[in-house]
Design an enzyme around this catalytic site. Structure first.
Site, PDB file in Angstrom:
ATOM      1  N   ASP A   1       1.919  -6.354   6.102  1.00  0.00           N
ATOM      2  CA  ASP A   1       0.899  -5.332   6.365  1.00  0.00           C
ATOM      3  C   ASP A   1       0.583  -5.368   7.856  1.00  0.00           C
ATOM      4  OD1 ASP A   1       0.868  -5.074   3.609  1.00  0.00           O
ATOM      5  OD2 ASP A   1      -1.312  -5.149   3.429  1.00  0.00           O
TER       6      ASP A   1
ATOM      7  N   LYS B   1      -1.442   2.487   4.162  1.00  0.00           N
ATOM      8  CA  LYS B   1      -2.601   1.751   3.654  1.00  0.00           C
ATOM      9  C   LYS B   1      -3.863   2.245   4.348  1.00  0.00           C
ATOM     10  CE  LYS B   1      -4.414  -3.028   3.606  1.00  0.00           C
ATOM     11  NZ  LYS B   1      -4.098  -4.439   3.956  1.00  0.00           N
TER      12      LYS B   1
ATOM     13  N   LYS C   1      -1.374   2.162  -0.427  1.00  0.00           N
ATOM     14  CA  LYS C   1      -2.217   1.003  -0.700  1.00  0.00           C
ATOM     15  C   LYS C   1      -3.647   1.348  -0.325  1.00  0.00           C
ATOM     16  CE  LYS C   1      -3.030  -3.904   0.317  1.00  0.00           C
ATOM     17  NZ  LYS C   1      -2.474  -5.157   0.885  1.00  0.00           N
TER      18      LYS C   1
END
Length: 287
Positions: free
Chosen positions: A139, A202, A238
């Protein structure tokens, strides 16, 4: 910059901000039956990135977090385990050492988290080190400063280089939607991340307010849908940042189902990042 602006023309509609709140209200107003609610909660559990990103984290705290995941194997066979354990990159080795459960990935936050303000070379090196320690997923935070300054080529190049370092490992790009605020900026960030090779986009680091919002998630889903229609490639989403209640999680579930369809409601394309929601959902599942 010109190539990025040409890409924007394909995806960014000046009218896409119209009636977003009304559309979201309509989607989330739909009541799920008790059976469908239970199915949704089980899906949310199986798509969860169980997270610990505190300054107080250490080997022992990550071992305890990993034990919680390992213990899922002894629970009902009807329940899936979480999709991943998400920790700081320097603690991936500790999680890998403790993880027994199969089919649970390890996710490392990298690249000057949570601001994303560091050298690209450091982001690349940290990504490589995390993968070497056993990370299955990365991430990274998009450089929001460069995005806001319209230095689009710099943003694209950095993500491309980190993705190249990831190879076949999953790359999730954090847009920090709470800092972007405007729908058009969230849409642009989504497109840039996907165009640059992100496997997931995300919402948030969870370190600024607001974190995940229905408006941001709806916008991101809309961009993912357009990207899929253009390239026949599914990009995951996400959702992370301040999600604490079952109702909040279910509303995000409904938005994804409505905009992207049931096929996205799988850990391959949907994740929900949380440190607190695991126990809440476990206590709400009737198995």
């Amino acid at each position: 910059m010109e190539r990025v602006k040409e890409v924007f023309k394909k995806y960014i509609d000046s009218n896409q901000t119209n009636n977003i709140k009304e559309k979201i209200d309509e989607i989330t107003a739909v009541k799920l039956s008790e059976t469908d609610t239970q199915k949704a909660l089980i899906t949310l559990l199986g798509c969860m990135d169980l997270t610990s990103l505190e300054s107080t984290d250490n080997k022992e705290s990550i071992w305890k977090l990993t034990d919680k995941v390992n213990e899922m194997d002894d629970r009902s066979p009807l329940l899936p385990n979480v999709a991943s354990i998400c920790v700081y990159s320097n603690l991936i080795a500790a999680a890998r050492e403790a993880l027994i459960s199969e089919n649970v990935n390890l996710c490392a936050v990298c690249g000057g988290f949570p601001s994303g303000q560091t050298y690209t070379e450091i982001k690349i090196a940290e990504t490589a080190l995390a993968i070497s320690d056993g990370a299955d997923e990365i991430d990274m935070v998009m450089n929001i400063g460069n995005l806001l300054n319209e230095d689009y080529e710099d943003v694209v190049t950095e993500i491309e280089e980190v993705k190249s370092t990831c190879g076949e490992k999953i790359l999730k790009v954090i847009l920090e939607t709470g800092a972007l605020k405007k729908t058009e900026l969230i849409a642009k960030a989504s497109v840039i991340a996907m165009y640059s090779g992100a496997d997931f986009i995300k919402t948030s680091t969870g370190k600024i307010y607001p974190g995940a919002t229905p408006e941001a998630v709806y916008t991101m889903c809309t961009m993912i849908k357009k990207y899929h229609e253009e390239h026949n490639k599914k990009i995951g989403i996400k959702i992370a940042g301040g999600i604490k209640t079952v109702d909040e999680a279910l509303n995000f579930y409904k938005i994804i189902e409505n905009v992207l369809g049931k096929e996205w409601l799988d850990r391959e394309y949907f994740r929900i990042g949380t440190s607190k929601l695991f126990d809440v959902i476990m206590n709400s599942i009737d198995v």
